[in-house]
Design a protein around this motif. Structure first.
Motif, PDB file in Angstrom:
ATOM      1  N   SER A  33       0.821  -1.213   0.000  1.00  0.00           N
ATOM      2  CA  SER A  33       0.000   0.000   0.000  1.00  0.00           C
ATOM      3  C   SER A  33       0.852   1.259   0.000  1.00  0.00           C
ATOM      4  CB  SER A  33      -0.918   0.004   1.222  1.00  0.00           C
ATOM      5  OG  SER A  33      -1.782  -1.105   1.197  1.00  0.00           O
ATOM      6  N   LEU A  80      -5.116  10.673   2.256  1.00  0.00           N
ATOM      7  CA  LEU A  80      -5.470   9.721   3.315  1.00  0.00           C
ATOM      8  C   LEU A  80      -5.723  10.398   4.652  1.00  0.00           C
ATOM      9  CD1 LEU A  80      -2.888   6.945   2.376  1.00  0.00           C
ATOM     10  CD2 LEU A  80      -5.330   7.053   1.781  1.00  0.00           C
ATOM     11  N   LEU A 104      -8.452   2.210   3.649  1.00  0.00           N
ATOM     12  CA  LEU A 104      -7.125   1.593   3.523  1.00  0.00           C
ATOM     13  C   LEU A 104      -6.698   0.979   4.847  1.00  0.00           C
ATOM     14  CD1 LEU A 104      -4.586   1.028   1.823  1.00  0.00           C
ATOM     15  CD2 LEU A 104      -3.744   3.275   2.538  1.00  0.00           C
TER      16      LEU A 104
END
Length: 146
Positions: A33, A80, A104
């Motif tokens: 990721s 994010l 995530l």
């Protein structure tokens, strides 16, 4: 039977080894990721607390504000983490995980749980794992008092 007191150096070495092994297992998953450990800790902290300032996060995660600031910058660039000026102190920013950050974080958490919890559960069993976590919390609390 010879009993010996646990020295600080033995505790540090064993905690260091456990930390290294846990981080090694997590790093492979995080790499997929494009996250590092610090960024992962930030996302977890913000997911649990919903909002936090940099100062609060540094205290809660035992990381220095400078390294957190750099990691937060990278997370903000990826969308994010969001930041808004604090109401009571315009110099401070209130940070939050964005929807994408929470999604995530949840996905990575599931992978980490499957991999690391499975390994720990196989080695210690459910009761042993719970005892380990309880003892770690007690030790941290005892040392926080000093």
């Amino acid at each position: 039977m010879l009993t010996r007191r646990l020295s600080g150096s033995v505790a540090l070495l064993r905690c260091g080894r456990l930390k290294r092994n846990l981080q090694h297992g997590a790093t492979a998953i995080l790499r997929e990721s494009a996250l590092n450990i610090s960024q992962w800790i930030i996302l977890c902290h913000l997911r649990e607390r919903e909002t936090s300032t940099l100062t609060e996060m540094a205290q809660a995660t035992d990381h220095d504000a400078g390294s957190l600031s750099r990691a937060i910058f990278a997370l903000r660039q990826r969308g994010l983490v969001t930041a808004m000026p604090a109401r009571d102190d315009r110099r401070s920013m209130v940070l939050a995980a964005s929807h994408a950050g929470r999604v995530l974080c949840d996905g990575i958490e599931a992978q980490l749980t499957a991999r690391l919890d499975g390994q720990l559960h196989a080695a210690l069993g459910q009761e042993g794992l719970q005892q380990l976590l309880t003892l770690m919390d007690k030790a941290a609390t005892a040392l926080d008092a000093n």
